[in-house]
Design a protein around this motif. Structure first.
Motif, mmCIF file in Angstrom:
data_model
loop_
_atom_site.group_PDB
_atom_site.id
_atom_site.type_symbol
_atom_site.label_atom_id
_atom_site.label_comp_id
_atom_site.label_asym_id
_atom_site.label_seq_id
_atom_site.Cartn_x
_atom_site.Cartn_y
_atom_site.Cartn_z
ATOM 1 N N THR A 1 -52.521 49.103 12.440
ATOM 2 C CA THR A 1 -51.553 48.879 13.253
ATOM 3 C C THR A 1 -50.519 47.906 12.424
ATOM 4 O OG1 THR A 1 -50.566 48.324 15.437
ATOM 5 C CG2 THR A 1 -52.442 47.176 14.787
ATOM 6 N N THR A 2 -49.817 47.387 13.244
ATOM 7 C CA THR A 2 -48.963 46.086 12.603
ATOM 8 C C THR A 2 -49.452 45.004 13.007
ATOM 9 O OG1 THR A 2 -47.085 47.613 12.162
ATOM 10 C CG2 THR A 2 -46.720 45.290 11.952
ATOM 11 N N ALA A 3 -49.632 43.972 12.156
ATOM 12 C CA ALA A 3 -49.970 42.421 12.702
ATOM 13 C C ALA A 3 -48.810 41.483 12.426
ATOM 14 C CB ALA A 3 -51.253 42.003 11.989
ATOM 15 N N VAL A 4 -48.382 40.659 13.353
ATOM 16 C CA VAL A 4 -47.413 39.695 13.284
ATOM 17 C C VAL A 4 -47.932 38.210 13.670
ATOM 18 C CG1 VAL A 4 -46.481 40.267 15.623
ATOM 19 C CG2 VAL A 4 -45.144 39.139 14.130
ATOM 20 N N VAL A 5 -47.729 37.352 12.998
ATOM 21 C CA VAL A 5 -47.958 35.920 13.406
ATOM 22 C C VAL A 5 -46.606 35.184 13.526
ATOM 23 C CG1 VAL A 5 -48.534 35.571 11.104
ATOM 24 C CG2 VAL A 5 -49.251 33.991 12.920
ATOM 25 N N ALA A 6 -46.373 34.450 14.556
ATOM 26 C CA ALA A 6 -45.346 33.571 14.723
ATOM 27 C C ALA A 6 -45.656 32.110 15.227
ATOM 28 C CB ALA A 6 -44.236 34.283 15.718
ATOM 29 N N VAL A 7 -45.223 31.082 14.381
ATOM 30 C CA VAL A 7 -45.492 29.778 14.471
ATOM 31 C C VAL A 7 -44.199 29.016 14.730
ATOM 32 C CG1 VAL A 7 -47.461 30.122 13.204
ATOM 33 C CG2 VAL A 7 -45.537 29.247 12.103
ATOM 34 N N THR A 8 -44.544 27.805 15.369
ATOM 35 C CA THR A 8 -43.512 26.895 15.705
ATOM 36 C C THR A 8 -43.231 25.826 14.538
ATOM 37 O OG1 THR A 8 -45.037 25.555 16.944
ATOM 38 C CG2 THR A 8 -43.823 27.170 18.334
ATOM 39 N N LEU A 9 -43.968 25.875 13.796
ATOM 40 C CA LEU A 9 -44.031 25.137 12.519
ATOM 41 C C LEU A 9 -43.832 26.044 11.484
ATOM 42 C CD1 LEU A 9 -46.838 22.827 13.190
ATOM 43 C CD2 LEU A 9 -44.602 22.370 13.802
ATOM 44 N N PRO A 10 -42.525 26.066 11.022
ATOM 45 C CA PRO A 10 -42.064 26.785 9.727
ATOM 46 C C PRO A 10 -42.751 26.621 8.438
ATOM 47 C CG PRO A 10 -39.687 26.462 10.885
ATOM 48 C CD PRO A 10 -41.157 25.449 11.596
ATOM 49 N N GLY A 11 -43.067 25.521 8.140
ATOM 50 C CA GLY A 11 -43.560 24.964 6.985
ATOM 51 C C GLY A 11 -45.140 25.601 6.916
ATOM 52 N N ALA A 12 -45.625 26.013 8.180
ATOM 53 C CA ALA A 12 -47.144 26.349 8.075
ATOM 54 C C ALA A 12 -47.505 27.722 8.235
ATOM 55 C CB ALA A 12 -47.782 25.704 9.509
ATOM 56 N N LEU A 13 -46.389 28.605 8.074
ATOM 57 C CA LEU A 13 -46.426 29.919 8.193
ATOM 58 C C LEU A 13 -47.392 30.635 7.173
ATOM 59 C CD1 LEU A 13 -45.540 32.380 9.370
ATOM 60 C CD2 LEU A 13 -43.477 32.611 7.926
ATOM 61 N N ALA A 14 -47.417 30.198 5.920
ATOM 62 C CA ALA A 14 -47.968 30.626 4.978
ATOM 63 C C ALA A 14 -49.594 30.512 5.283
ATOM 64 C CB ALA A 14 -48.040 30.272 3.399
#
Length: 229
Positions: free
Chosen positions: A16-29
């Protein structure tokens, strides 16, 4: 589908498709790396479509008492717990039936195969036939029984993934796997906005946006994951 200016990453996983969202943009990677590792571990433990997965080896050892990893033992406990609280409506012993109906490989391959079969109706072996000792992590699957954790393992993966990301980055996270969404940490102002449509491949279609402040959200549809034979 997440509808927000929050930092998000999307990639294919678990069919399927996985998505991750975070409130700290610098921590996305970092968040994406953590989620990929978590999903890889779930796949190696619980996949019905990999010959080298723990679940496949367990299904190939009927009648034997097998010691499994902590992750697979947890996934089995969740599946059997779901069977208990639904009175058997969600039953992990439907693996053989799913195979015989043609769902014996990754879904994108099932769709393209177009195989035909003869259908017969019979009861699933029943979740009570599976013996699990959570203390020793020993499992016994009876002969004639094949386990399929698809009804619960993806939701478990979302829960574990969100918790792992939050622990790694020190900020809130949302993880979505198909129709299973889980959150961890303090939600952004107004909650996590999620767009719900009949087919996630067409987010512009008619639907509605809901916001959750914690826990998770699960949706299901027969529009996408179905096939004809």
């Amino acid at each position: 589908r997440l509808v927000s200016a929050l930092a998000t990453a999307t990639f294919p996983a678990l069919g399927t498709t996985a998505v991750v969202a975070v409130t700290l943009p610098g921590a996305l990677a970092r968040a994406e790396d953590v989620l990929r590792d978590e999903l890889a571990a779930i796949d190696a433990a619980c996949s019905r479509f990999r010959d080298d997965s723990e679940l496949s080896r367990l299904n190939a050892s009927p009648g034997e008492v097998i010691e499994v990893s902590a992750l697979l033992a947890h996934a089995l406990a969740v599946a059997l717990g779901a069977a208990a609280i639904t009175g058997g409506d969600v039953d992990p012993t439907v693996g053989r039936a799913m195979n015989e109906l043609g769902y014996d490989r990754d879904f994108r391959l099932v769709e393209r195969r177009g195989a035909s079969w003869i259908v017969r109706v019979e009861p699933a072996p029943g979740w009570r036939s599976v013996l699990l000792d959570t203390r020793t992590r020993r499992v016994r699957v009876p002969r004639g029984v094949s386990l399929d954790l698809g009804a619960t393992a993806k939701a478990l993966a979302a829960d574990r993934g969100a918790a792992a990301v939050t622990a790694a980055i020190g900020g809130a996270a949302l993880v979505g796997l198909g129709g299973d969404v889980a959150t961890a940490g303090r939600a952004p102002d107004g909650g996590w906005p999620i767009r719900v449509v009949e087919d996630h491949r067409h987010p512009e279609a008619e639907g509605q946006t809901v916001a959750i402040r914690g826990g998770g959200l699960a949706t299901s549809s027969t529009t996408v994951r179905r096939w004809s034979a």
